[in-house]
Design an enzyme around this catalytic site. Structure first.
Site, short mmCIF file in Angstrom:
data_model
loop_
_atom_site.label_atom_id
_atom_site.label_comp_id
_atom_site.label_asym_id
_atom_site.label_seq_id
_atom_site.Cartn_x
_atom_site.Cartn_y
_atom_site.Cartn_z
CD GLU A 167 -2.86 -0.93 -0.02
OE1 GLU A 167 -3.38 0.15 -0.32
OE2 GLU A 167 -3.00 -1.95 -0.72
CB SER A 253 18.17 -6.96 -9.92
OG SER A 253 18.12 -5.90 -9.03
CG HIS A 382 7.05 -10.22 -10.95
ND1 HIS A 382 7.92 -11.22 -10.55
CD2 HIS A 382 7.83 -9.17 -11.30
CE1 HIS A 382 9.16 -10.78 -10.68
NE2 HIS A 382 9.13 -9.54 -11.13
CB SER A 383 7.07 -6.49 -8.62
OG SER A 383 6.87 -5.87 -9.87
#
Lengths: 490, 352
Positions: A167, A253, A382-383
């Site tokens: 959020e 990453s 996923h993100s």
């Protein structure tokens, strides 16, 4: 020709004839079977046919026309009518017959058969049913209530943190977040089975493991807000946590690069003979990367104590596993590398705990790598940059979210044991929520990292070129203070 | 990485004679460059039990250029680790091992193969110290033979210094003589930063007398090979020897060039280079890299930026052409800078 047909029938006798062996005795270094030979003894199992055929043509008597094999025995055999004494069997070892260096345990065959692309089924280990009850015949792992409750509390706190941070990203407080909804049990229960000395090399969805290790909510918030209290000094994206004191290596990453790192760490631990292993987490998509294959191979060859924990959640962003690999699951791949593996129901916290604990002790005591495929489902997008409703149906998502929640399943087991109740649950949820919000507020109010942190840690000490570049930036900021962010202390 | 003002361990900034031997030597021992590398490696492995070598055929085979010959018997299989053929992964493995306390040395059988390791080197090796906020150090050394050899073909004649030079977090050094090979190897192993040590395929059999005492060179320093007044020639690795050959001709023609082997490719030793430029006011760079984006290109930019007022002439740069290295002998020779070209370039520059 009649000669050839009779030769065929006599071939089975030839196998044991001393003449056959006798001629061969002196030249028995590299017995060769031509795979293109017709099967002249279909009544014998192909494994028994270990013809030692002399491939030199010098012994072929003149006048014999060409046979279908390059053998000189048949004509000779037919010229003798006396039986020769039988040669002893010892010394004729099966493995002698196939001694190519490339392979160890196999035998020749003259059956033209291909190895199937379908592997043997790998069963999926679980001990609790979907309703949180022990499955018939299951041996539950030893788990004291304190540990079970700690696992559960961790999972709940993780869920609340994920929700609130997601959020926060939507509100623009930080730029990126990845939740692990649906995979809480897989991550927390596996971390619970490890020791604090085991070095973790995670992909990016394993904040639950870091939380288990003791990384507190404030530290999580600092990293996501990239402020001056972040251990990474604000240099990495949110969720790219790292903490040396918790033995959790900073997330990088690119997918699957951490697999090789884990093998290296295991090699280091093995050299130091430590009672610890390296653990690496990755997803189903990562199994396509070159690093996965090489790291698995290396770990097996080097007999390195590393646990490869694959969170097979069925999706790599929008790529389903049918587009990712053609093997049936990930656990089956380990056989190709000579590695042991297990497939576990990742939504069953007890099964995950049990499997990882067992694998860990095997890895360390036998110095071998183990692949643990943890089957689960990625309920989350996923993100924050992804909207999975674009490629997944709403029914699928809500089924897994509502009906197959791993945290609820574990809670049912706890409640069944009398260790937990609804009221405690509500309290825990609201307590976590308060703590997380307080941590976020605190993190938000902290200053961003200072300008000097842009140039430190590139090397162990700052070289002249970077000093020059830093002074250039400082001059620019000094001249135009309004063009540069004011919350970056100089 | 040492700040400017610190002293160097062991022998400090020395003036070398043209043959490269020290002024005091007749003690010391003679050896070939690959043996010097091995000596440096052995000394460091004896000194520090966390040092290990990872690469293909480095164990019992002794390495494809025999740099690690005999070491597996001495230190064991685990410290001289033979790996399967997956450069990206064994480099990654070394990075992981470095983060957990070892000091690995990754040997690429040929520098060109390390292009396969580019992901690990550029995304992790140079970066993890920074992104982890300094928590994890990567004291790794990546070394291997590179450069144009004798008809090895294009894929075995790569000059990776140009590709790696912009990766932040890496240090790069190039050795050219047994003396600096051993010193740089030891310094690279002792450094806390990831260091790439560039060796040259054709220099492994170079013989020189090196000191018996232990010495460690400074990674960031250049080497003054020949002092002079007329022009500064900056070079490194194999081209140092081509330059020295050209210098013989130049001296006979009456020129007095100053030759500096820059050794440190990242960062440049602008202190030594600057002092030289201030003396001679003319610069010629002789390198083996391709012209576009090579070390010479960066060096020219750095010199122009810092010493523009000292220059009497544009900076000359002799480099290989932007072509893959051909196999045919005469063609290959044409891609590498040859001494007559160096002589001609010096003559042209000295006209200013």
């Amino acid at each position: 020709m009649a000669l050839i047909r009779r030769a065929g029938r006599s071939l089975s006798m030839l196998k044991r004839s001393s003449l056959f062996h006798g001629k061969q005795k002196k030249q028995r270094q590299q017995p060769i079977v031509s795979p293109s030979l017709p099967n002249l003894t279909p009544h014998l199992p192909s494994s028994l046919i270990r013809l030692q055929i002399n491939t030199t043509y010098s012994a072929i008597p003149r006048g014999i026309s060409s046979c279908s094999f390059r053998s000189s025995y048949i004509p000779n055999r037919l010229l003798t009518s006396e039986a020769q004494p039988k040669l002893p069997d010892e010394g004729i070892d099966d493995t002698q017959f196939l001694d190519f260096p490339g392979v160890k345990n196999t035998a020749f065959t003259c059956d033209l058969k291909f190895v199937s692309e379908k592997s043997e089924e790998v069963p999926c280990y679980r001990v609790l049913s979907e309703l949180g009850e022990p499955v018939d015949g299951a041996k539950l792992p030893q788990m004291a209530d304190a540990l079970a409750l700690r696992i559960y509390e961790n999972m709940i706190t993780l869920q609340v943190m994920d929700y609130l941070f997601y959020e926060a990203q939507r509100q623009g407080r930080f730029s990126f977040y990845m939740t692990c909804s649906g995979e809480e049990a897989a991550i927390v229960a596996s971390a619970a089975a490890l020791s604090n000395e085991d070095v973790i090399f995670a992909q990016y969805r394993e904040q639950g493991a870091l939380m288990w290790r003791g990384f507190d909510l404030q530290e999580f918030a600092h990293q996501c807000y990239s402020n001056s209290a972040d251990y990474g000094k604000g240099r990495q994206m949110p969720i790219h946590y790292g903490s040396k004191k918790h033995n959790f290596v900073t997330i990088s990453s690119p997918i699957a690069t951490q697999l090789s790192h884990a093998v290296g760490a295991a090699y280091s631990l093995k050299m130091d003979r430590k009672d610890a292993c390296a653990v690496t987490y990755f997803g189903d998509g990562a199994t396509s990367e070159g690093d996965f294959h090489a790291a698995m191979n290396f770990a097996a060859v080097m007999e390195a104590p590393v646990l490869f924990i694959c969170r097979n959640n069925g999706w790599a962003i929008s790529t389903p596993i049918t587009d990712q690999y053609r093997s049936d699951g990930v656990a089956t791949k380990s056989r190709a590398y000579g590695m042991r593996s297990i497939c576990v129901d990742g939504n069953d916290a007890l099964a995950v705990y049990s499997a990882v604990k067992s694998a860990r002790s095997m890895a360390i005591s036998e110095s071998r790598p183990i692949l643990i495929e943890v089957l689960t489902y990625r309920v989350s997008h996923h993100s924050t940059s992804d909207d999975s409703t674009k490629y997944r149906s709403g029914e699928e998502l809500s089924h897994w979210k509502v009906m197959r929640d791993p945290v609820v399943r574990f809670r049912r087991w706890l409640e069944g044991n009398g260790w937990w109740n609804r009221q405690k649950d509500t309290e825990l949820q609201s307590h976590s929520r308060k703590k997380i919000i307080a941590a976020m507020m605190n993190a938000e109010s902290m200053k961003k990292p200072p300008l000097s942190d842009l140039f430190t840690d590139v090397y162990d000490s700052i070289p002249t070129n970077l000093k020059e570049q830093e002074s250039y930036v400082r001059e620019a900021v000094a001249k135009n203070p309004n063009l540069y962010p004011s919350d970056v202390p100089l | 990485m040492l700040p400017e003002s610190s002293l160097v361990l062991g022998l400090s900034f020395e003036v070398k004679t043209e043959t490269g031997s020290t002024a005091t030597a007749q003690q010391g021992h003679e050896l070939l460059l690959f043996e010097a590398l091995r000596e440096g490696l052995e000394e460091e492995m004896e000194r520090d039990p966390t040092v290990c070598v990872i690469g293909e055929d480095v164990g019992h085979y002794g390495g494809s250029y025999k740099v690690t010959k005999g070491m597996a018997e001495k230190f064991g299989d685990l410290r001289l680790l033979d790996t399967p053929i997956a450069e990206n992964s064994f480099t990654g493995m070394a990075i992981g091992a470095a983060m957990t306390g070892l000091r690995p040395i990754v040997e690429g059988m040929n520098m060109g193969f390390l292009l396969l390791a580019f992901n690990q080197i550029a995304n992790n090796c140079g970066m993890l110290h920074y992104t982890s906020g300094g928590q994890f150090t990567i004291p790794i050394v990546i070394r291997g033979p590179g450069g144009v050899g004798k008809q090895l073909g294009a894929e075995h004649s790569q000059r990776l210094e140009s590709y790696f030079q912009s990766v932040p977090g890496l240090q790069m050094v190039a050795c050219s003589t047994p003396y600096n090979a051993k010193g740089l190897m030891k310094a690279a192993i002792r450094s806390e930063n990831p260091v790439i040590l560039f060796e040259h395929v054709l220099l492994y059999n170079l013989k020189e007398r090196i000191p018996d005492e232990e010495y460690v060179l400074c990674l960031e320093e250049a080497e003054l090979v020949r002092p002079g007044q007329d022009i500064t020639i900056l070079t490194y690795s194999r081209m140092r020897h081509h330059v020295l050959q050209a210098v013989k001709t130049l001296v006979s023609k009456g020129y007095d060039p100053e030759v500096i082997d820059i050794r440190s490719l990242k960062p440049f030793d602008l202190f030594a280079i600057g002092n030289s430029v201030k003396k001679t006011h003319k610069v010629l760079i002789v390198e083996e890299c391709m012209r576009t984006g090579g070390i010479g290109a960066s060096l020219r930019a750095a010199i122009m930026e810092n010493f523009f007022d000292e220059l009497d002439a544009p900076i000359g740069c002799l480099s290989s052409q932007d072509v893959p290295t051909p196999y045919a002998g005469p063609l290959e020779d044409l891609t590498v800078v040859q001494p007559p070209q160096i002589v001609f370039a010096v003559e042209q520059l000295c006209k200013h």
